[in-house]
Design an enzyme around this catalytic site. Structure first.
Site, short mmCIF file in Angstrom:
data_model
loop_
_atom_site.label_atom_id
_atom_site.label_comp_id
_atom_site.label_asym_id
_atom_site.label_seq_id
_atom_site.Cartn_x
_atom_site.Cartn_y
_atom_site.Cartn_z
N LYS A 204 -10.26 4.05 -2.65
CA LYS A 204 -10.13 4.37 -3.90
C LYS A 204 -11.32 5.19 -4.72
O LYS A 204 -12.46 4.95 -4.20
CB LYS A 204 -9.49 3.29 -4.71
CG LYS A 204 -8.14 3.23 -4.37
CD LYS A 204 -6.95 2.54 -5.48
CE LYS A 204 -5.61 2.44 -4.91
NZ LYS A 204 -5.02 1.62 -6.04
N ARG A 245 -4.44 -4.37 0.93
CA ARG A 245 -3.64 -3.11 1.43
C ARG A 245 -4.69 -2.10 1.95
O ARG A 245 -5.60 -1.77 1.02
CB ARG A 245 -2.71 -2.45 0.73
CG ARG A 245 -1.96 -1.41 1.03
CD ARG A 245 -1.03 -0.83 -0.45
NE ARG A 245 -0.07 0.04 0.15
CZ ARG A 245 -0.59 1.49 -0.02
NH1 ARG A 245 -1.87 1.76 -0.45
NH2 ARG A 245 0.28 2.36 0.35
#
Length: 267
Positions: A204, A245
């Site tokens: 991210k 994840r």
């Protein structure tokens, strides 16, 4: 949980697995590398992304879910739409991962309940096109837990088994980089809410910012954030998260094994 983005515009790997054959092969590879669950999604939720029509999301997702499930892979479908969830579950998906926590489509929780499937409820304050307008908190961890509780109640009211509810703090969704770091530092408080916790930190932007070039300030590219992702995976696992994840499995699998060994030693 390994990620298969069947999209042209996901922030990390949009377009790489956009055709069904490529997506299926990538999902099989993630499972072979040790992913317990393969999460298949057909809608990008990067900041600013626009939603595809439901028909397009179905076209992207269902064939991939069907083939992976037929090959024995445990599949999660990453969707906010009840119809996509329904058709994916019929095609063999085991679980629904709804980043809106059941808010985007109020019928989704009923679909999950009817299928007796697990559901991931993520903390969410709006669609990707405008979600960052809502990144305003006095105490991000306290508030996200408080805002998830009605979503859990809604799932149970719809008939979802409380033992099949997973929560996700929603890193990057209506969160600043500072919020993300606060959430990660206080992960035990989220785990203490009493539900399995899924964390999606992989590649991210807040990692790209942390790893920015010290001379130019340019963010580290998404595909070059995997080492930092694995470092975070170790701490997240040590804090008791149920699942992580990720886009790349091997290093993160190693990180989970290290955390498990350390946790066993501590007890």
């Amino acid at each position: 949980m390994g990620v298969v983005n069947v999209t042209p515009d996901s922030f990390s790997d949009g377009g790489l697995w956009f055709d069904a054959e490529g997506a299926i092969n990538h999902g099989l590879r993630l499972a072979a590398q040790g992913a317990d669950i393969v999460d298949v999604g057909g809608e990008s939720t990067r900041p600013g992304a626009e939603r595809p029509p439901a028909e397009e999301e179905l076209r992207r997702v269902v064939p991939v879910v069907r083939e992976l499930a037929a090959a024995g892979v445990t599949v999660s479908v990453d969707t906010m739409r009840a119809e996509v969830a329904h058709q994916a579950l019929v095609a063999g998906a085991h679980m629904v991962n709804d980043v809106s926590g059941g808010l985007a489509d109020r019928d989704l929780l009923r679909v999950v309940a009817d299928a007796r499937a697990p559901v991931v409820l993520m903390h969410w304050r709006g669609h990707a096109s405008h979600m960052q307008e809502h990144a305003d908190y006095d105490d991000v961890v306290t508030e996200l837990i408080a805002e998830l509780r009605p979503r859990i109640d809604a799932a149970v009211a719809a008939g979802v088994d409380p033992g099949r509810v997973v929560i996700d703090p929603g890193l990057g969704f209506a969160k600043t980089w500072e919020h993300n770091w606060s959430i990660l530092a206080r992960m035990p408080e989220i785990v203490a809410a009493g539900f399995p916790v899924l964390v999606a930190a992989s590649r991210k932007t807040f990692l790209g910012e942390l790893l920015a070039d010290p001379h130019t300030g340019a963010r580290r590219a998404p595909a070059q954030r995997d080492a930092a992702t694995a470092a975070l995976t170790t701490t997240i696992a040590l804090d008791g998260a149920w699942c992580i994840r990720v886009h790349e499995v091997p290093a993160n699998m190693d990180a989970v094994l290290v955390a498990a060994r350390l946790g066993a030693e501590a007890h």
